[in-house]
Design a protein around this motif. Sequence first.
Motif, mmCIF file in Angstrom:
data_model
loop_
_atom_site.group_PDB
_atom_site.id
_atom_site.type_symbol
_atom_site.label_atom_id
_atom_site.label_comp_id
_atom_site.label_asym_id
_atom_site.label_seq_id
_atom_site.Cartn_x
_atom_site.Cartn_y
_atom_site.Cartn_z
ATOM 1 N N ALA A 166 0.829 -1.206 0.000
ATOM 2 C CA ALA A 166 0.000 0.000 0.000
ATOM 3 C C ALA A 166 0.863 1.257 0.000
ATOM 4 N N TYR A 167 1.961 1.224 0.747
ATOM 5 C CA TYR A 167 2.889 2.357 0.828
ATOM 6 C C TYR A 167 3.483 2.678 -0.535
ATOM 7 N N ARG A 168 3.984 1.656 -1.222
ATOM 8 C CA ARG A 168 4.584 1.874 -2.542
ATOM 9 C C ARG A 168 3.545 2.289 -3.570
ATOM 10 N N LEU A 169 2.337 1.752 -3.451
ATOM 11 C CA LEU A 169 1.280 2.128 -4.383
ATOM 12 C C LEU A 169 0.998 3.620 -4.295
ATOM 13 N N PHE A 170 0.915 4.136 -3.074
ATOM 14 C CA PHE A 170 0.623 5.563 -2.917
ATOM 15 C C PHE A 170 1.840 6.412 -3.249
ATOM 16 N N ARG A 171 2.992 6.059 -2.681
ATOM 17 C CA ARG A 171 4.180 6.907 -2.839
ATOM 18 C C ARG A 171 4.707 6.902 -4.268
ATOM 19 N N ASP A 172 4.863 5.714 -4.861
ATOM 20 C CA ASP A 172 5.513 5.607 -6.161
ATOM 21 C C ASP A 172 4.530 5.742 -7.325
ATOM 22 N N GLU A 173 3.495 4.918 -7.315
ATOM 23 C CA GLU A 173 2.609 4.872 -8.485
ATOM 24 C C GLU A 173 1.636 6.045 -8.515
ATOM 25 N N PHE A 174 0.991 6.326 -7.378
ATOM 26 C CA PHE A 174 -0.019 7.377 -7.360
ATOM 27 C C PHE A 174 0.609 8.764 -7.359
ATOM 28 N N SER A 175 1.518 9.011 -6.408
ATOM 29 C CA SER A 175 2.080 10.358 -6.261
ATOM 30 C C SER A 175 3.105 10.690 -7.338
ATOM 31 N N SER A 176 4.015 9.757 -7.604
ATOM 32 C CA SER A 176 5.116 10.059 -8.509
ATOM 33 C C SER A 176 4.745 9.950 -9.980
ATOM 34 N N TRP A 177 3.769 9.098 -10.302
ATOM 35 C CA TRP A 177 3.434 8.896 -11.712
ATOM 36 C C TRP A 177 2.021 9.361 -12.060
#
Length: 373
Positions: A143-154
């Motif tokens: 969940a952390y990577r989904l929000f930080r990397d995929e949602f926020s960064s991309w």
Amino acid sequence: VARMIMAGYEFLGKQPFNNIYFTGIVRDEIGRKMSKQFGNSPDPLELIADYGADGVRMGIMLAAPAGNDIFFDKKLCENGRNFCNKIWNAFRLVKGWEVDPAIEQPESSRKAVEWFSAKLSEAIAEINDSFEKFRISEALMTAYRLFRDEFSSWYLEMVKPDYQKPIDRAGYEATISFFDSLLRLLHPFMPFITEELWQHLAPRREGESIMYASMPQASAPDTAILADMETVKEIINGIRGVRAQRNIPSRDALQLNIIGADIPMQAVAIRLGNLSGIATVSEKDPAAASFMVGTTEFNIPLLNNMDVEAELAKLTKELDYLRGFKTSVEKKLSNERFVSNAPAAVVEAERKKLSDATTKIEAIEQTIAALKA
């Protein structure tokens, strides 16, 4: 545990539970068990005052893989606090957008919504699987990577409107829906910030709480668009690498050329890479900066975005180094004793170095000639 099982059969006539979850020992930074005797246990109230309750919870859970000891470090709580700030900043960004129903949804935004919908479903399936196996820290990390990397960064970079311009309604509503799902996924780990933001994300009824909201459900993800987006990410990272190496500002639009191929999701690549266009060409421009994605070569013409004299000086220095390196390898390979006595793998490695150096020298010579033309 054994007594509880026996008591269940004795007094209720049935097995009391099916699964047992063992937590590890909490240890300090140097591996000692936390105890009153050592005086190495942090005051939880002080940690909460410094990092927030959600930050502390997240920091501890990230360090707690199932069944293993927990090596506590305040830096983990700091990471948790920073993640809370990232969630809050993403919320402020999204809620600060002005919506214009008259605007048609851009192709890049439409593709972004399709991709993140598939990515969300993929992550939900992973989280559900982790929960079923009691791998709590792995569920949190997903969940952390989904929000930080995929949602926020991309994703947000793909759909956010240009500076001081409104966003289309379809893109905005999809983003709010995704944010809602992400808050629900994070709520078991970070209950306070997710409740607060969920209450302000959309109108809620009296007494309504994220605690009672159902978890988002996964659908079969579109694997093709997931693979396409991974290719686009590599291309964008290549473009950003060229910008960093050549000191080209991100606001300057670049032309991207592809050697005899095509790329998926071109509208997304154009937006994320700030490209003036994408073209398929049959041969490389010698004065262009190139990079590879898989077996496909990309290049960016730079004559309009570089200091030619500085670039020539840099290339000349690199060329002199490669020529010297090539000469040293040639001397080694011309030594019959080395070729005869060295292991075959070592000799082959030297021959590959010679081949690579020769290729690089030819490419740099072509680039220098093109810049001087």
